[in-house]
Write a protein that holds these residues in place. Structure first.
Motif: not given
Length: 212
Positions: A13, A29-34, A36-37, A40, A114
């Motif tokens: 990441l 944190e919100k952007t980190r989840k994006v 990570a998605e 993937s 994105r």
């Protein structure tokens, strides 16, 4: 030709964040989840591969021009310290076209953020593929009793971009789906080409990062 399973090509990441926003970028944190998605998703889109060919250097003149088998002459970068026992390798690596096609689709839909992170994930994964290929080249050098001493990319580190044409003469990346335009642009975009040198004597390896 080398093919690698997508799972073998890794990126983390922080690397994706760096390609997206620079070395000082720290996503929340919100952007980190994006991210990570998106990382993937990127791993599912890539088809990593590489092709290389090694050429014996027949002779070197005082101006650094090397004659290879088949009478092809190529102007090598100065200061590499090669000799007639050295090998010149031409290498092309790629992640395939699907990832950049998805980036274009996201941009067309207006999903700019994105698209940005997916493109950055591709750059980070290309770096991971580069490391895998360098490992394979190191094995090739060891097998021949040589050292992997240096690499040079057309258009980088004072190496003429015009050498891109010579590189594509020395190795055929068509089986990977990689092409070179008249403007010397490689397609797919998530591809890299470079020369690599194998020598019978150790030589200082150059660092190829943004800081250097």
């Amino acid at each position: 030709m080398l093919r690698f399973p997508p799972a073998a090509v890794t990126a983390n990441l922080p690397e994706v964040a760096r390609y997206a926003g620079g070395s000082r970028y720290r996503p929340d944190e919100k952007t980190r989840k994006v991210i990570a998605e998106i990382l993937s998703l990127a791993s599912q889109l890539i088809r990593p591969g590489a092709v290389y060919r090694l050429h014996r250097i027949s002779s070197l003149d005082e101006e650094g021009r090397a004659e290879l088998a088949g009478s092809l002459r190529i102007q090598l970068p100065a200061g590499i310290g090669l000799n007639e026992k050295s090998l010149l390798g031409a290498v092309v690596i790629t992640l395939g076209a699907a990832l950049e096609e998805e980036v274009s689709t996201l941009n067309e839909r207006g999903e700019i953020v994105r698209a940005l992170y997916l493109d950055a994930a591709g750059s980070a994964l290309l770096q991971g593929l580069d490391a895998l290929v360098e490992g394979e080249l190191k094995k090739e050098a060891d097998k021949r009793g040589l050292n992997l001493v240096c690499r040079q990319g057309p258009g980088l580190n004072h190496v003429s971009l015009e050498l891109q044409r010579d590189l594509f003469q020395l190795v055929d990346p068509a089986p990977l789906g990689v092409t070179l335009s008249e403007q010397l642009v490689i397609r797919p975009a998530k591809s890299v080409s470079f020369f690599v040198f194998l020598s019978d004597s150790p030589h200082r390896r150059e660092k190829y990062d943004c800081a250097s």
